[in-house]
Scaffold this motif. Structure first.
Motif, short mmCIF file in Angstrom:
data_model
loop_
_atom_site.label_atom_id
_atom_site.label_comp_id
_atom_site.label_asym_id
_atom_site.label_seq_id
_atom_site.Cartn_x
_atom_site.Cartn_y
_atom_site.Cartn_z
N LEU A 48 0.83 -1.20 0.00
CA LEU A 48 0.00 0.00 0.00
C LEU A 48 0.87 1.26 0.00
N ILE A 49 1.89 1.27 0.84
CA ILE A 49 2.79 2.42 0.90
C ILE A 49 3.55 2.58 -0.41
N LEU A 50 4.03 1.48 -0.96
CA LEU A 50 4.79 1.52 -2.21
C LEU A 50 3.94 2.09 -3.34
N LEU A 51 2.70 1.60 -3.46
CA LEU A 51 1.81 2.08 -4.52
C LEU A 51 1.43 3.55 -4.31
N THR A 52 1.25 3.94 -3.05
CA THR A 52 0.88 5.33 -2.77
C THR A 52 2.00 6.29 -3.16
N VAL A 53 3.23 5.95 -2.78
CA VAL A 53 4.37 6.80 -3.12
C VAL A 53 4.58 6.86 -4.63
N TRP A 54 4.40 5.72 -5.29
CA TRP A 54 4.60 5.66 -6.75
C TRP A 54 3.51 6.43 -7.50
N ALA A 55 2.27 6.35 -7.00
CA ALA A 55 1.14 6.93 -7.74
C ALA A 55 0.97 8.42 -7.50
N ASP A 56 1.50 8.95 -6.40
CA ASP A 56 1.26 10.35 -6.07
C ASP A 56 2.44 11.23 -6.50
N PRO A 57 2.22 12.15 -7.44
CA PRO A 57 3.31 13.02 -7.92
C PRO A 57 3.93 13.88 -6.83
N LYS A 58 3.15 14.16 -5.77
CA LYS A 58 3.69 14.96 -4.67
C LYS A 58 4.74 14.21 -3.87
N LEU A 59 4.69 12.90 -3.92
CA LEU A 59 5.56 12.11 -3.06
C LEU A 59 6.76 11.51 -3.78
N HIS A 60 6.53 10.97 -5.01
CA HIS A 60 7.59 10.14 -5.57
C HIS A 60 8.78 10.92 -6.14
N THR A 61 8.77 12.24 -6.03
CA THR A 61 9.94 13.01 -6.46
C THR A 61 10.72 13.57 -5.27
N ARG A 62 10.23 13.34 -4.07
CA ARG A 62 10.88 13.89 -2.88
C ARG A 62 11.75 12.82 -2.22
N PRO A 63 12.99 13.17 -1.84
CA PRO A 63 13.92 12.18 -1.29
C PRO A 63 13.36 11.35 -0.13
N MET A 64 12.68 12.00 0.80
CA MET A 64 12.16 11.28 1.96
C MET A 64 11.25 10.14 1.54
N TYR A 65 10.40 10.39 0.56
CA TYR A 65 9.42 9.38 0.15
C TYR A 65 10.02 8.37 -0.84
N ILE A 66 11.04 8.78 -1.56
CA ILE A 66 11.79 7.79 -2.35
C ILE A 66 12.38 6.74 -1.41
N LEU A 67 12.98 7.21 -0.31
CA LEU A 67 13.59 6.31 0.67
C LEU A 67 12.54 5.42 1.33
#
Length: 318
Positions: A48-67
């Motif tokens: 769920l977390i992996l899909l959320t980070v991947w699907a949300d443009p606000k998250l998947h470009t930020r270092p914290m959420y990439i990690l």
């Protein structure tokens, strides 16, 4: 003994028997259900977390959420390397594992585990930069640099896993073949070797125990600086929220590192506690990570709501 093949005067072990976790027979069904539920929740939570980070443009470009996305991916695979074997040991199924399967399990456990070890350190450094160097953070930690550092943790983990697997299984194994543990790990397998294991134990002590302890100390140093910065926050609510986040992160890191250090700084130990202690960093930590690192995070919760309602990140800003 398991299947063997004779080569001149030597007897070569071709499979191992994993004895599993010691437990009263009356608790077998309960433990089977417990570990099965833990495994399912671990996979679903991290997916769920992996899909959320991947699907949300606000998250998947930020270092914290990439990690955080990488951590969830690691947790899913680390859990899959270990937990199904634990579950199998609570059933009447055969507890044998082929020699090659044992090699693969040891390699992937140490590959994924050490990558996670390095990743925790990187995550703590990222938080240190974000809180203690907020104005310079976009320059010091951007998406490109974060990707390079993450790739470095994977390479380092792969090298570590290869070294440990090669050193462990280059030794001769001529019987017995019963591994008194719930998976193929270095200390338990080395006890069955038909050769001197002093060098292996020294490498394990340095390459795992000392490295893990060093990473843990770097994490504690990062959080000590973070706490110092938090104390400069003037609002009580801001300090409370920051301390709550740091406390949660440190709890998970401690649950991972302390048992790991306990096991590998005592590579020659035969304590019956070792199996129970190892459950914390092989089973419990992958379950806790989604809860502590992300589901308590307001931005992730907002992204989950957008994902559930079928809205993109951009639609919320309209």
């Amino acid at each position: 003994m398991g299947k063997t093949s004779n080569t001149s005067l030597d007897t070569v072990v071709t499979d191992f028997i994993l004895l599993g976790l010691s437990h009263p027979s009356r608790l077998r069904i309960l433990l089977f259900l417990l570990f099965f539920i833990i495994y399912i929740l671990t996979q679903l939570g991290n997916l769920l977390i992996l899909l959320t980070v991947w699907a949300d443009p606000k998250l998947h470009t930020r270092p914290m959420y990439i990690l955080l996305g990488v951590l969830s991916f690691l947790d899913m695979w680390l859990s899959s390397v270990i937990v199904p074997r634990i579950i199998l040991n609570f059933t009447p199924a055969s507890k044998r594992i082929p020699f090659g399967g044992c090699v693969a399990q040891l390699y992937f456990f140490h590959f994924l585990g050490s990558t996670q070890c390095f990743l925790y350190t990187l995550m703590a450094y990222d938080r240190y930069l974000a809180i203690c160097q907020p104005l310079r953070y976009p320059t010091l930690m951007n998406g490109r640099l974060c990707t390079i550092l993450v790739a470095g943790t994977w390479v380092a983990g792969s090298v570590h896993g290869s070294i440990q697997a090669t050193l462990t299984f280059c030794l001769p194994y001529c019987g017995p073949n019963q591994v008194d543990y719930f998976f193929c790990d270095i200390p338990a397998v080395l006890r069955l070797a038909c050769a001197d294991t002093t060098v292996n134990e020294l490498v394990t002590f340095v390459d795992i125990g000392v490295v893990a302890a060093s990473c843990f100390m770097l994490i504690l140093l990062s959080y000590a600086n973070i706490v110092h910065a938090i104390l400069q926050i003037h609002t009580a609510d801001g300090r409370r929220r920051a301390f709550s986040t740091c406390g949660s992160h440190l709890t998970v890191v401690t649950v991972y590192y302390v048992p790991c250090i306990f096991i590998y700084l005592r590579a020659g130990s035969k304590s019956p506690l070792d199996g129970a202690v190892a459950v914390f960093y092989t089973v419990v930590t992958p379950l806790l990570n989604p809860l502590v690192y992300t589901l308590r995070n307001q931005e992730v919760k907002s992204a989950l709501k957008r994902l559930a309602s079928g809205r993109g990140a951009g639609s919320e800003n309209k």
